[in-house]
Design an enzyme around this catalytic site. Sequence first.
Site, PDB file in Angstrom:
ATOM      1  CG  ASP A  54      39.428  50.669  39.917  1.00  0.00           C
ATOM      2  OD1 ASP A  54      39.826  49.532  39.746  1.00  0.00           O
ATOM      3  OD2 ASP A  54      38.359  50.932  39.184  1.00  0.00           O
ATOM      4  CG  ASP A  55      43.288  48.480  39.492  1.00  0.00           C
ATOM      5  OD1 ASP A  55      42.105  47.509  39.613  1.00  0.00           O
ATOM      6  OD2 ASP A  55      43.487  48.686  38.287  1.00  0.00           O
TER       7      ASP A  55
ATOM      8  CB  CYS B 297      36.684  46.316  37.432  1.00  0.00           C
ATOM      9  SG  CYS B 297      38.126  47.320  38.024  1.00  0.00           S
TER      10      CYS B 297
ATOM     11  NE  ARG C  24      34.615  48.265  40.465  1.00  0.00           N
ATOM     12  CZ  ARG C  24      35.171  49.206  41.077  1.00  0.00           C
ATOM     13  NH1 ARG C  24      34.430  50.302  41.126  1.00  0.00           N
ATOM     14  NH2 ARG C  24      36.447  49.224  41.186  1.00  0.00           N
TER      15      ARG C  24
ATOM     16  CE  LYS D 142      35.892  50.635  37.693  1.00  0.00           C
ATOM     17  NZ  LYS D 142      37.258  50.247  37.167  1.00  0.00           N
TER      18      LYS D 142
ATOM     19  CG  HIS E 210      33.165  48.324  35.406  1.00  0.00           C
ATOM     20  ND1 HIS E 210      34.729  48.126  35.295  1.00  0.00           N
ATOM     21  CD2 HIS E 210      32.969  48.162  34.115  1.00  0.00           C
ATOM     22  CE1 HIS E 210      35.095  47.661  34.316  1.00  0.00           C
ATOM     23  NE2 HIS E 210      34.253  47.456  33.519  1.00  0.00           N
TER      24      HIS E 210
ATOM     25  CB  SER F 281      37.748  51.069  33.870  1.00  0.00           C
ATOM     26  OG  SER F 281      37.574  50.015  34.774  1.00  0.00           O
TER      27      SER F 281
ATOM     28  CG  HIS G 122      41.787  51.251  36.723  1.00  0.00           C
ATOM     29  ND1 HIS G 122      42.026  51.737  35.544  1.00  0.00           N
ATOM     30  CD2 HIS G 122      40.968  50.124  36.709  1.00  0.00           C
ATOM     31  CE1 HIS G 122      41.639  50.703  34.773  1.00  0.00           C
ATOM     32  NE2 HIS G 122      41.096  49.769  35.446  1.00  0.00           N
TER      33      HIS G 122
ATOM     34  CG  ASP H 256      38.615  47.357  42.041  1.00  0.00           C
ATOM     35  OD1 ASP H 256      39.748  47.297  42.600  1.00  0.00           O
ATOM     36  OD2 ASP H 256      38.230  47.509  41.047  1.00  0.00           O
ATOM     37  CG  ASN H 257      41.069  44.307  41.104  1.00  0.00           C
ATOM     38  OD1 ASN H 257      39.996  44.682  40.616  1.00  0.00           O
ATOM     39  ND2 ASN H 257      41.987  45.313  41.319  1.00  0.00           N
TER      40      ASN H 257
ATOM     41  CE  LYS I 292      42.545  45.034  36.743  1.00  0.00           C
ATOM     42  NZ  LYS I 292      42.225  46.667  36.607  1.00  0.00           N
TER      43      LYS I 292
END
Lengths: 456, 456
Positions: free
Chosen positions: A31-32, A71, A75, A128, A130, A153, A227, A279-280, A300
């Site tokens: 994540d991130d 995010c 997803r 996660k 989300h 998150s 994240h 995810d980004n 991001k």
Amino acid sequence: MPLWIVCLLAFVWAVAGATPKGPNFIIIMADDLGYGDLGCYGHPSIRTPHLDRMAREGMRFTDFYSSAEVCTPSRAGLLTGRYPIRSGMCGDQPRVLTARAKGGLPREEITLAEALKERGYATACIGKWHLGSKPQHHPKHHGFDYYFGLPYSNDMPLHTNLPPGSTGSLNPRNELFDVPLRRNEDVIETTARQDTLTKRYTEEALRFMRENREHPFFIYLPHTFPHVPLFASAEFRGRSARGLYGDVVEELDWSVGQILEGLRREGLAENTLVVFTSDNGPWLTQKLAGGSAGLLRDGKGSTWEGGMRVPCIAWWPGRINSGQITSALACNLDFFPTCLKLAGAETPRDRVIDGIDLGAVLFGNRGPQRDDFLYYRGAQLFAVRVGVMKAHFQTKPAYGKEEAKKHDPPLLFNLAEDPSERFDVAANHSEALAQIARVVEKHRTTLKPSRSQLDD
Amino acid sequence: MPLWIVCLLAFVWAVAGATPKGPNFIIIMADDLGYGDLGCYGHPSIRTPHLDRMAREGMRFTDFYSSAEVCTPSRAGLLTGRYPIRSGMCGDQPRVLTARAKGGLPREEITLAEALKERGYATACIGKWHLGSKPQHHPKHHGFDYYFGLPYSNDMPLHTNLPPGSTGSLNPRNELFDVPLRRNEDVIETTARQDTLTKRYTEEALRFMRENREHPFFIYLPHTFPHVPLFASAEFRGRSARGLYGDVVEELDWSVGQILEGLRREGLAENTLVVFTSDNGPWLTQKLAGGSAGLLRDGKGSTWEGGMRVPCIAWWPGRINSGQITSALACNLDFFPTCLKLAGAETPRDRVIDGIDLGAVLFGNRGPQRDDFLYYRGAQLFAVRVGVMKAHFQTKPAYGKEEAKKHDPPLLFNLAEDPSERFDVAANHSEALAQIARVVEKHRTTLKPSRSQLDD
């Protein structure tokens, strides 16, 4: 050998053959995590020996994209194979589902888990979610037999008043973030002990793998980190020269090592496709608590390359040749048709699927390759890539209130020659602009109005 | 075996043993190659399979520096093991030796070639010299038995009036650059055919290696490229997705592959230390004809990391363990004492040597490690690194007439946590600043006034 034994064996063989046993799939998503945050993508001070080895034993993508710049939509794209604009899982304000949001992934969407479950797969979402935190949006309604993780998150507490700037703190305190940890429908911790999350996700995945070793399975493992707020377990805290961000990434790297080692130990490696991605891009405004996009521009939240081009490594001993680096254009929408094809399942025909089967890239099969990729920011199309040429119709700083800047003619970059998007070449490439315009036009004809789930 | 044969063998053995046979050394240096320009350092569209393999089989440095921000001083530093300020081989205007300059590396400097030649090494300089183009500065006066290459940069013609901006052109014409190609003291081409230079340097190095296979040798191979104007051979032109710059780097990668393969073929691999590096960072103002510093700030000509932190790979099968990534602080000054130690030679004691024996890093020996590094811009000390902390006393754009900006207190960056030099932490690290001040003070006491050779 007596004839009756031969007959028996033939019968067993036929019965076994009649039950299709596809390969296992494990999709690990950080994540991130930024394009430049792994050793094999050139980071100087974060050590990722397990991911580097995974790349050496498999295929490393240089031109792989998340399907969104933040995010929630990314997803939704990954699980449905559809640009998030189709499911309403993107929006301009807010850009992700908040902790109190009522919306979520619509039931009529078909997720990869749902489609694989129909083929007899055991399915787990560990990490996660989300994609909706209300009961009607629970992972179990989207094809997951098992769920363990956070609903959104880790910086989205429901009750606590956070001190300003604390999400990006390098010394976060667990009790400031009352994010619930769920196992299936139960809340097992009202305030998740975040420092052990990576370790527990890993254990959960290994257990699920072991319990289903005789059975095809799909593990979707969307990690909570890196994240912010950043938490590493005691073993990893203080280990990385890069500081806490590095500790957290190095623990994710350890986790990947555990998963691959687990597959080898269980004799499943040759029957399992594992992919690792993000995810980004990196959350640059978090400063030292955010990652690096390497040589790519921005991070991001933006539709510059740093916002959406992410690491991706694919591993399947015996099927994916080792040591490959590919510049094939690909994105997380592509996992959906790729896995379905490998599982022997049909891709749904009653809807637009934007993903492309990656078989041609991964295994050198014949087959189509991705020609284009659309960069959405929320519900708006900001940029389009066709081949190596990328046109920006709009640009906007990743965060803040500044208005989008429209570009007519669009800015145009050759991403192979100029990965950092420094030199606009629109003046000399009218044919590329025309081709990109055709892609946009074609895409628009496939769009149906959808209500944003994020406003709810 | 008859006794007389045993005696003869013992005699031959004793005689052979009396002639110390050190390992061979090959130092390959690219020109203006950036930190981010190789596959193993994360470039997405330049393919460098041979250098990637060299890194897998050896050691890749993440924190390796050229001893200067531009060509001439960096080379002086590499060959003498001394910061170029000591030899007068740096200056503020011009910053490198021009084609008509009368100055050059002073005779009283001891080069690595000179010191190795005294130990019986065969020595060759194949490539760009740029340490003086007048007869008195010829490589033969600095310990090289053999020389093949250009006397200075490939964009420094003596006679031609270049069209404005043509040095950076992506379509350079050979005849515009009347740079001479020399073999020993002869000019063999008044206008070097640059498109075949990389190939010819490679052939020359392989020939020298073959001819000296029974003999310890030192090949210094400072390539002409990817300095502009960019020329690739017909085989490589148009091959890289990165465009001509990529073609040129991919040809250098091929060249490295040839050298390593040549060593294996001749049975010399286990007795040869090969290093690959760059003389300074990427020339960013050349736009697409310049390279990338990856996540590092700025490029060639500046004392930000992008100007001086460069790729470095060390390879020695059987001596350097494979697959290592090291963050040890090191620089091209260190090759001098490292090679001398391995050759069994004394490091000169009548002068300051700034290099450190890298044995502790390369082979895991006991021994000192480098604690600090000084970033000179021309003749001025702009920044100092101690451990992972870097203080900038002055900063200045890489090119242009803008004055240097002085910083008091200095800007301070933690390079391990913040390799892109984004977050000044001077306010919280007075002890690091004090430590750096002590290093500067100590360094200053070792400096003797020297006249710049570059003004001449």
